[in-house]
Design a protein around this motif. Structure first.
Motif, PDB file in Angstrom:
ATOM      1  N   LYS A   1      29.413  -9.907  -0.320  1.00 30.91           N
ATOM      2  CA  LYS A   1      28.429  -8.848  -0.047  1.00 30.91           C
ATOM      3  C   LYS A   1      28.650  -8.163   1.297  1.00 30.91           C
ATOM      4  CE  LYS A   1      24.777 -12.128   1.112  1.00 30.91           C
ATOM      5  NZ  LYS A   1      25.175 -13.338   0.418  1.00 30.91           N
ATOM      6  N   GLU A   2      29.057  -8.892   2.328  1.00 31.64           N
ATOM      7  CA  GLU A   2      29.274  -8.251   3.631  1.00 31.64           C
ATOM      8  C   GLU A   2      30.497  -7.332   3.589  1.00 31.64           C
ATOM      9  OE1 GLU A   2      26.998  -8.083   5.892  1.00 31.64           O
ATOM     10  OE2 GLU A   2      25.818  -9.416   4.623  1.00 31.64           O
TER      11      GLU A   2
ATOM     12  N   GLU B   1      22.506 -10.378  -3.591  1.00 31.09           N
ATOM     13  CA  GLU B   1      22.508 -11.441  -2.578  1.00 31.09           C
ATOM     14  C   GLU B   1      23.278 -12.678  -3.026  1.00 31.09           C
ATOM     15  OE1 GLU B   1      21.669 -11.187   0.553  1.00 31.09           O
ATOM     16  OE2 GLU B   1      21.046  -9.118   0.229  1.00 31.09           O
ATOM     17  N   LYS B   2      23.496 -12.833  -4.321  1.00 30.75           N
ATOM     18  CA  LYS B   2      24.261 -13.970  -4.847  1.00 30.75           C
ATOM     19  C   LYS B   2      25.769 -13.802  -4.635  1.00 30.75           C
ATOM     20  CE  LYS B   2      21.011 -14.941  -8.603  1.00 30.75           C
ATOM     21  NZ  LYS B   2      20.851 -14.925 -10.083  1.00 30.75           N
TER      22      LYS B   2
ATOM     23  N   GLN C   1      20.110  -2.508  -1.439  1.00 29.77           N
ATOM     24  CA  GLN C   1      20.176  -2.605   0.017  1.00 29.77           C
ATOM     25  C   GLN C   1      18.833  -2.418   0.711  1.00 29.77           C
ATOM     26  OE1 GLN C   1      23.123  -3.795   1.119  1.00 29.77           O
ATOM     27  NE2 GLN C   1      23.417  -3.745  -1.098  1.00 29.77           N
TER      28      GLN C   1
ATOM     29  N   THR D   1      15.435  -3.145   2.613  1.00 29.40           N
ATOM     30  CA  THR D   1      15.004  -4.168   3.561  1.00 29.40           C
ATOM     31  C   THR D   1      13.492  -4.289   3.465  1.00 29.40           C
ATOM     32  OG1 THR D   1      14.696  -2.593   5.366  1.00 29.40           O
ATOM     33  CG2 THR D   1      16.909  -3.566   5.115  1.00 29.40           C
TER      34      THR D   1
ATOM     35  N   ARG E   1      29.271  -4.172   1.891  1.00 26.84           N
ATOM     36  CA  ARG E   1      28.452  -3.370   2.806  1.00 26.84           C
ATOM     37  C   ARG E   1      29.321  -2.594   3.795  1.00 26.84           C
ATOM     38  NH1 ARG E   1      24.212  -8.142   3.099  1.00 26.84           N
ATOM     39  NH2 ARG E   1      22.588  -7.268   1.760  1.00 26.84           N
TER      40      ARG E   1
ATOM     41  N   LYS F   1      18.429  -6.602  -6.075  1.00 22.95           N
ATOM     42  CA  LYS F   1      18.669  -7.194  -4.747  1.00 22.95           C
ATOM     43  C   LYS F   1      19.003  -8.673  -4.880  1.00 22.95           C
ATOM     44  CE  LYS F   1      16.964  -7.499  -0.065  1.00 22.95           C
ATOM     45  NZ  LYS F   1      17.973  -6.707   0.611  1.00 22.95           N
ATOM     46  N   ASN F   2      18.287  -9.369  -5.735  1.00 19.92           N
ATOM     47  CA  ASN F   2      18.540 -10.793  -5.939  1.00 19.92           C
ATOM     48  C   ASN F   2      19.956 -11.032  -6.443  1.00 19.92           C
ATOM     49  OD1 ASN F   2      15.893 -11.266  -5.165  1.00 19.92           O
ATOM     50  ND2 ASN F   2      15.137 -11.354  -7.261  1.00 19.92           N
TER      51      ASN F   2
END
Length: 167
Positions: free
Chosen positions: A93-94, A88-89, A43, A45, A97, A84-85
């Motif tokens: 993911k949302e 993100e796939k 996570q 940024t 989160r 992270k990569n």
């Protein structure tokens, strides 16, 4: 004897902070499942450190911002930025989160090393401990498990662990 149902091994990754944090949350919340150290690591940024490992302060800032989920939901253990990569796939993911916010940390405090025994006794909570490690760290006595002290050799970096008791 410790229950090893939550045994963690960072293998050759720089994830000691994230594993320590997940273990600490498991104990504080008395969960019946392992929490995902990889989720918190994934996570980061652009404002967060982009290094393989992370300092406790920076890791705790992320944990307070994003929370944590079950390891069943995100089981990967990889170094940053690979973790992270992979995150993100994911198509969900949302949703993950949003779910993580249920176990979001509200804050953290720094405790002086001399106050750790009293804190553990009074609060009955684990403490995340960070230390510098030196070449002597690799010279652990196989019979006692002790690391030579005082330390010697060049500084190798840092390490995080959870203290669950004191005697």
């Amino acid at each position: 004897i410790l229950d090893n149902k939550f045994f963690k091994n960072q293998l050759r990754t720089g994830t000691c902070f994230f594993q320590s944090y997940a273990s600490m949350k498991e104990m504080i919340h008395n969960t019946n499942e392992m929490l995902s150290e990889g989720f918190v690591n994934a996570q980061r940024t652009e404002e967060d450190p982009q290094t393989t490992g992370i300092s406790a302060r920076n890791g705790l800032k992320i944990a307070c911002r994003v929370g944590i989920i079950s390891k069943k939901d995100f089981p990967l253990l990889l170094d940053y930025p690979q973790i992270k990569n992979e995150f993100e796939k994911l198509s969900n993911k949302e949703e993950l989160r949003k779910k993580a916010l249920d176990l979001k940390s509200e804050g953290y405090v720094r405790i002086d090393i001399n106050d750790i025994p009293a804190y553990i006794a009074q609060e009955r909570k684990p403490v995340l401990i960070c230390c510098r490690i030196f070449e002597s760290f690799n010279k652990i006595d196989k019979n006692t498990g002790k690391i030579p002290y005082p330390h010697y050799g060049n500084k190798l970096g840092g390490h995080a662990m959870v203290c669950i008791g004191y005697s």
